[in-house]
Design a protein around this motif. Sequence first.
Motif, PDB file in Angstrom:
ATOM      1  N   GLU A 180      -4.537  13.476  -1.974  1.00  0.00           N
ATOM      2  CA  GLU A 180      -4.517  14.774  -1.827  1.00  0.00           C
ATOM      3  C   GLU A 180      -4.055  15.081  -0.466  1.00  0.00           C
ATOM      4  N   VAL A 181      -2.901  15.970  -0.154  1.00  0.00           N
ATOM      5  CA  VAL A 181      -2.482  16.338   1.106  1.00  0.00           C
ATOM      6  C   VAL A 181      -2.638  18.143   1.030  1.00  0.00           C
ATOM      7  N   SER A 182      -2.532  18.429   2.245  1.00  0.00           N
ATOM      8  CA  SER A 182      -2.688  19.891   2.373  1.00  0.00           C
ATOM      9  C   SER A 182      -1.903  20.569   3.555  1.00  0.00           C
ATOM     10  N   GLN A 183      -1.535  21.787   3.292  1.00  0.00           N
ATOM     11  CA  GLN A 183      -0.615  22.285   4.576  1.00  0.00           C
ATOM     12  C   GLN A 183      -0.588  23.619   4.366  1.00  0.00           C
ATOM     13  N   ASN A 185       0.930  -1.153   0.017  1.00  0.00           N
ATOM     14  CA  ASN A 185       0.050  -0.021  -0.018  1.00  0.00           C
ATOM     15  C   ASN A 185       0.926   1.283  -0.073  1.00  0.00           C
ATOM     16  N   PRO A 186       0.785   2.122  -0.893  1.00  0.00           N
ATOM     17  CA  PRO A 186       1.378   3.269  -1.122  1.00  0.00           C
ATOM     18  C   PRO A 186       1.009   4.255   0.141  1.00  0.00           C
ATOM     19  N   THR A 187       2.132   5.043   0.705  1.00  0.00           N
ATOM     20  CA  THR A 187       1.760   6.239   1.744  1.00  0.00           C
ATOM     21  C   THR A 187       2.043   7.523   1.390  1.00  0.00           C
ATOM     22  N   VAL A 188       1.306   8.551   1.697  1.00  0.00           N
ATOM     23  CA  VAL A 188       1.565   9.975   1.266  1.00  0.00           C
ATOM     24  C   VAL A 188       1.455  10.732   2.635  1.00  0.00           C
ATOM     25  N   ALA A 189       2.350  11.516   2.854  1.00  0.00           N
ATOM     26  CA  ALA A 189       2.517  12.391   4.136  1.00  0.00           C
ATOM     27  C   ALA A 189       2.927  13.768   3.682  1.00  0.00           C
ATOM     28  N   ILE A 190       2.421  14.918   4.367  1.00  0.00           N
ATOM     29  CA  ILE A 190       2.978  16.260   4.186  1.00  0.00           C
ATOM     30  C   ILE A 190       3.336  16.804   5.337  1.00  0.00           C
TER      31      ILE A 190
END
Length: 403
Positions: free
Chosen positions: A111-114, A21-26
């Motif tokens: 989609e990630v946001s910061q 499973n791919p993971t995405v973090a910001i």
Amino acid sequence: MPSVVFDGGGGSIRAFVGAENPTVAIAPTQEVVATFSEPVQTQDIVLNKVTDEAVRTNAQVTVTESSIRPGYTFSNQTPAVCTIDGSGLVTCVGPGGLAKIRVRTLCAEYEVSQYLSYAPVVHEQVSSYAAGSLAWHIDNAIRGMIEGKTGDASTRNLFLTASGGTSAPNYIRNPNLFSGALDLSAITVATAGLPAVLISPRHLMVGHATLPNNSQVVFKDSAGDYQTRTVQSSIAVRIGGDNSVALLNEAVTSIEPISFLPATWANYIPSFRAEAYVDSQLYPIPVLNIGRTAATRLRVIPSRVSGNNWWTGTMAITPSAFADWGTNHSNPALAGVIGGDSNGPVFVPINGKPVLLHCMNFGGLGGSGDFYPAMLDQIDAAMTSLGGGYVSTKADITMFPSY
């Protein structure tokens, strides 16, 4: 998009598990942006646009790839807020805001946001006058006059000897006057009142008070001869101060009358207008002025035009190169115009000749008065009404850039 895989062994469809499973973090990062500057030309002024040190909040997007189908791409959803490079570094643009980054893999989309921020302090400082401009020409001419010299009585007093008044004039010009070859013979050496300036062979400009009819004025021409004339009549001309034009009984032919800065001046030297800039760090235009309180002395003072009025500050002129040249009286702490300096001509060197801006209407601490290029029609009308056959001469400045 769903994160699923076909499990061939079991004949079923299931979600990714574990390393599949791919993971995405910001996560936010901070960058200290050091002070930097860049030149920006605004008409005839070159400004240094300075951005002070500030902390910028950026972000880093981190992707842990799927073991089944590796690979991913970034898509910036908020280009007005940020940029993003191939490594996932998100950099704040402008004041910042909510940055949104979309990450697309072969198996899923995230989609990630910061929130990002950047609030530098930007201000402008004068660097120089634009090369070749009229302001640059005047500034360079005056700098050239004082280069290598000391601003004391030996270089600033107009006369070695000044006595005798109009009846027995004895005025010996100072050969070491810092203005050098600039011809100041159009300015009276003696009058029955305040100084005056020859603006035609038959006319005088007087800045503070009318010279009495039948009174005498004395000039000294470049050959060393005294030229004595009688005031026949005068007409007051004014916007807010006190000025007058006087008619002489006969022409002065051995002296070139002083010219005026023309009415189109603001097209050629817009930095002279106080309204053009509000930053107190900006250069004032250096001008030449004759003061009279301690001695008849030439000086360099800061100058601005506000509306139809000319004025100067009381502080020493900036930059410091002119600091020793700004007072004419015995107290150097008062680096400006004071009471008793009334009617001293204010002029600038253009193409090697003095060009009249004003004769001091008001002394006190500061100095101010009417700006003659704003009232040339009144001056010419007075000259015509008085007679004598002349109107004023305007300096040719068309060889300089207009803005």
